[in-house]
Scaffold this motif. Structure first.
Motif, PDB file in Angstrom:
ATOM      1  N   LEU A   1       0.810  -1.229   0.000  1.00  0.00           N
ATOM      2  CA  LEU A   1       0.000   0.000   0.000  1.00  0.00           C
ATOM      3  C   LEU A   1       0.841   1.276   0.000  1.00  0.00           C
ATOM      4  N   PRO A   2       1.901   1.393   0.821  1.00  0.00           N
ATOM      5  CA  PRO A   2       2.664   2.650   0.797  1.00  0.00           C
ATOM      6  C   PRO A   2       3.201   3.010  -0.581  1.00  0.00           C
ATOM      7  N   HIS A   3       3.661   2.024  -1.338  1.00  0.00           N
ATOM      8  CA  HIS A   3       4.150   2.296  -2.692  1.00  0.00           C
ATOM      9  C   HIS A   3       2.990   2.626  -3.630  1.00  0.00           C
ATOM     10  N   ALA A   4       1.855   1.940  -3.466  1.00  0.00           N
ATOM     11  CA  ALA A   4       0.684   2.253  -4.291  1.00  0.00           C
ATOM     12  C   ALA A   4       0.266   3.705  -4.086  1.00  0.00           C
ATOM     13  N   LEU A   5       0.324   4.174  -2.852  1.00  0.00           N
ATOM     14  CA  LEU A   5      -0.023   5.570  -2.562  1.00  0.00           C
ATOM     15  C   LEU A   5       0.949   6.535  -3.235  1.00  0.00           C
ATOM     16  N   ARG A   6       2.242   6.219  -3.173  1.00  0.00           N
ATOM     17  CA  ARG A   6       3.230   7.102  -3.810  1.00  0.00           C
ATOM     18  C   ARG A   6       3.032   7.149  -5.315  1.00  0.00           C
ATOM     19  N   ILE A   7       2.790   5.992  -5.912  1.00  0.00           N
ATOM     20  CA  ILE A   7       2.581   5.949  -7.362  1.00  0.00           C
ATOM     21  C   ILE A   7       1.345   6.764  -7.750  1.00  0.00           C
ATOM     22  N   ALA A   8       0.270   6.586  -6.985  1.00  0.00           N
ATOM     23  CA  ALA A   8      -0.974   7.303  -7.287  1.00  0.00           C
ATOM     24  C   ALA A   8      -0.845   8.801  -7.014  1.00  0.00           C
ATOM     25  N   ASN A   9      -0.173   9.163  -5.934  1.00  0.00           N
ATOM     26  CA  ASN A   9      -0.063  10.581  -5.553  1.00  0.00           C
ATOM     27  C   ASN A   9       0.904  11.362  -6.445  1.00  0.00           C
ATOM     28  N   LEU A  10       2.001  10.704  -6.844  1.00  0.00           N
ATOM     29  CA  LEU A  10       3.065  11.404  -7.559  1.00  0.00           C
ATOM     30  C   LEU A  10       3.152  11.061  -9.035  1.00  0.00           C
ATOM     31  N   GLY A  11       2.522   9.959  -9.455  1.00  0.00           N
ATOM     32  CA  GLY A  11       2.792   9.393 -10.772  1.00  0.00           C
ATOM     33  C   GLY A  11       3.973   8.444 -10.646  1.00  0.00           C
ATOM     34  N   TRP A  12       3.995   7.384 -11.464  1.00  0.00           N
ATOM     35  CA  TRP A  12       5.015   6.350 -11.247  1.00  0.00           C
ATOM     36  C   TRP A  12       6.430   6.856 -11.506  1.00  0.00           C
ATOM     37  N   LYS A  13       6.601   7.760 -12.489  1.00  0.00           N
ATOM     38  CA  LYS A  13       7.952   8.231 -12.790  1.00  0.00           C
ATOM     39  C   LYS A  13       8.512   9.061 -11.641  1.00  0.00           C
ATOM     40  N   GLU A  14       7.729  10.002 -11.147  1.00  0.00           N
ATOM     41  CA  GLU A  14       8.211  10.847 -10.053  1.00  0.00           C
ATOM     42  C   GLU A  14       8.423  10.012  -8.787  1.00  0.00           C
ATOM     43  N   ALA A  15       7.519   9.065  -8.547  1.00  0.00           N
ATOM     44  CA  ALA A  15       7.684   8.202  -7.375  1.00  0.00           C
ATOM     45  C   ALA A  15       8.994   7.429  -7.442  1.00  0.00           C
ATOM     46  N   MET A  16       9.346   6.968  -8.641  1.00  0.00           N
ATOM     47  CA  MET A  16      10.584   6.216  -8.801  1.00  0.00           C
ATOM     48  C   MET A  16      11.818   7.113  -8.782  1.00  0.00           C
ATOM     49  N   ARG A  17      11.685   8.332  -9.275  1.00  0.00           N
ATOM     50  CA  ARG A  17      12.805   9.267  -9.180  1.00  0.00           C
ATOM     51  C   ARG A  17      13.147   9.551  -7.722  1.00  0.00           C
ATOM     52  N   ARG A  18      12.113   9.667  -6.897  1.00  0.00           N
ATOM     53  CA  ARG A  18      12.326   9.960  -5.484  1.00  0.00           C
ATOM     54  C   ARG A  18      12.758   8.733  -4.695  1.00  0.00           C
ATOM     55  N   ASP A  19      12.391   7.554  -5.175  1.00  0.00           N
ATOM     56  CA  ASP A  19      12.684   6.321  -4.428  1.00  0.00           C
ATOM     57  C   ASP A  19      13.321   5.293  -5.354  1.00  0.00           C
ATOM     58  N   PRO A  20      14.646   5.198  -5.373  1.00  0.00           N
ATOM     59  CA  PRO A  20      15.320   4.240  -6.256  1.00  0.00           C
ATOM     60  C   PRO A  20      14.995   2.794  -5.915  1.00  0.00           C
ATOM     61  N   HIS A  21      14.542   2.540  -4.686  1.00  0.00           N
ATOM     62  CA  HIS A  21      14.165   1.173  -4.318  1.00  0.00           C
ATOM     63  C   HIS A  21      12.882   0.764  -5.043  1.00  0.00           C
ATOM     64  N   LEU A  22      11.926   1.676  -5.121  1.00  0.00           N
ATOM     65  CA  LEU A  22      10.716   1.411  -5.900  1.00  0.00           C
ATOM     66  C   LEU A  22      11.059   1.250  -7.379  1.00  0.00           C
ATOM     67  N   ALA A  23      12.010   2.033  -7.858  1.00  0.00           N
ATOM     68  CA  ALA A  23      12.410   1.948  -9.276  1.00  0.00           C
ATOM     69  C   ALA A  23      12.876   0.556  -9.655  1.00  0.00           C
ATOM     70  N   GLN A  24      13.447  -0.176  -8.694  1.00  0.00           N
ATOM     71  CA  GLN A  24      13.894  -1.541  -8.984  1.00  0.00           C
ATOM     72  C   GLN A  24      12.728  -2.484  -9.293  1.00  0.00           C
ATOM     73  N   GLY A  25      11.507  -2.034  -8.993  1.00  0.00           N
ATOM     74  CA  GLY A  25      10.337  -2.845  -9.313  1.00  0.00           C
ATOM     75  C   GLY A  25       9.911  -2.756 -10.764  1.00  0.00           C
ATOM     76  N   LEU A  26      10.429  -1.774 -11.503  1.00  0.00           N
ATOM     77  CA  LEU A  26      10.032  -1.611 -12.905  1.00  0.00           C
ATOM     78  C   LEU A  26      10.611  -2.758 -13.730  1.00  0.00           C
ATOM     79  N   ASN A  27       9.739  -3.553 -14.340  1.00  0.00           N
ATOM     80  CA  ASN A  27      10.177  -4.701 -15.133  1.00  0.00           C
ATOM     81  C   ASN A  27       9.909  -4.541 -16.624  1.00  0.00           C
ATOM     82  N   VAL A  28       8.826  -3.854 -16.966  1.00  0.00           N
ATOM     83  CA  VAL A  28       8.459  -3.647 -18.374  1.00  0.00           C
ATOM     84  C   VAL A  28       7.884  -2.241 -18.514  1.00  0.00           C
TER      85      VAL A  28
END
Length: 371
Positions: free
Chosen positions: A318-345
């Motif tokens: 849920l915390p990552h889902a909130l960040r993605i929804a609140n910021l957009g996935w690109k901005e969420a990943m720019r701010r959190d490189p750990h979340l960025a590691q989840g990008l597969n495709v």
């Protein structure tokens, strides 16, 4: 953002991507949440509870996929679901792509942005979105193995804990990570003769210190693995290479030295399995026998304890889902490189290095995808 949560359609998969409490949190952050009718019934969460949380309950899954910007699930999308994904849509779920070329090809063709729970890393190391399901699967591996060892289920007829005057069963756990540690807790708790094997001396020291005399440790060289497997009543495969296919640590030749009716439980089956003879099974038909050895290779073990698993999973997703929804996935990943590691495709390209290497895709670097 409009977020959709469909009902899981994989065999005997009773978990759900969002609990009513998670839906309420997303709604409180200003997002629209659509839940497919009946999606939460497997955890005892009914449509009225989602409506009370502010979510919209919808019967038409095609409409849900068509109109939601982010899809939140538990298991990898099945063929019919992949067909409904579209370019620019976010998919947030477990994927396990390395051993699944068909799913990977489907996600690439869809043009969606697929974020895998199992490759998101943690600020303190590890894979925090995989950890709760690894804990569940590790504990269930002993439960499932103990049942498979019963004679009526094709096993040797061995009680793992033994009884006074009769030796306990011997359990060999290959891998001392989260799955292996939790499997060892259950096996040792039952009184089984438990061995934990790993290649990392630090891991062996950690588990050895924790279990003391209740379990023993052994370095996982090829020779040691073969010797331990041949003596075991139950072998649990608990290895993980993040995002990549699991290494084959038990060959078919090793089965010939095992005791007839011994059991192999392959918790790594989502990543292709760590036994050469492993193939995915279902809760409807969980075991098969090769060379007199019972194999249990259910690919969604935690789905059997769906309520526990769903709430444990939502705590970390849920915390990552909130960040993605609140910021957009690109901005969420720019701010959190750990979340960025989840990008597969993303946009028709494979972005996770291990998947690209395993399946022969030209990798789109994650940093380039989020630039």
């Amino acid at each position: 953002m409009r977020i959709g949560c469909p009902r899981e359609i994989k065999n005997r998969e009773y978990r759900v991507g969002l609990t009513p409490e998670s839906a309420k949190e997303l709604v409180a952050n200003g997002h629209d949440v659509w839940i497919e009718s009946g999606a939460g019934e497997g955890i005892g969460a009914y449509d009225a509870q989602y409506s009370d949380a502010g979510a919209k309950v919808i019967d038409d899954v095609e409409k849900l996929f068509a109109e939601c910007e982010m899809i939140v699930k538990v298991k990898e999308p099945q063929a019919g679901e992949i067909a409904m994904l579209r370019e620019g849509q976010i998919l947030y779920t477990y994927l396990h792509l390395a051993p699944d070329p068909e799913q990977t090809a489907g996600l690439v063709a869809s043009g969606c942005t697929a974020i895998a729970y199992e490759t998101v890393t943690g600020h303190r190391g590890g894979l925090p979105l995989l950890t709760p399901m690894s804990q569940v699967a590790g504990r269930m591996s002993i439960q499932a193995g103990a049942t498979a060892l019963e004679k009526a289920h094709g096993g040797r007829g061995v009680l793992l804990g033994g009884v006074p005057g009769v030796m306990p069963g011997k359990v060999v756990i290959i891998g001392g990570g989260v799955v292996g540690f939790n499997a060892a807790q259950m096996a040792a708790g039952l009184g089984a003769d438990t061995i934990i094997m790993d290649l990392d001396p630090v891991v062996l020291e950690k588990v050895g210190t924790h279990f003391e005399a209740r379990a023993s440790t052994r370095f996982a060289s090829r020779a040691n693995v073969e010797e331990a497997v041949c003596e075991a009543d139950l072998v649990v495969g608990a290895v993980l290479v993040p995002g990549a296919a699991a290494p084959k640590l038990v060959s078919r030749d090793m089965l010939k030295c095992m005791k007839p009716g011994a059991v192999l439980v392959d918790v790594a089956i989502d990543q292709g399995g760590c036994f050469e003879t492993s193939r995915p099974t279902t809760h409807d038909d969980p075991t098969y026998v090769i060379d007199d050895i019972v194999h249990y290779c259910v690919a969604n073990m935690p789905g059997a304890v769906s309520r526990t698993s769903t709430y444990a999973l939502n705590n970390v997703t849920l915390p990552h889902a909130l960040r993605i929804a609140n910021l957009g996935w690109k901005e969420a990943m720019r701010r959190d490189p750990h979340l960025a590691q989840g990008l597969n495709v993303h946009a028709g390209r494979v972005t996770y290095p291990a998947v690209a290497t395993e399946l022969g895709y030209d990798e789109l670097p994650i940093l380039e995808a989020i630039a």
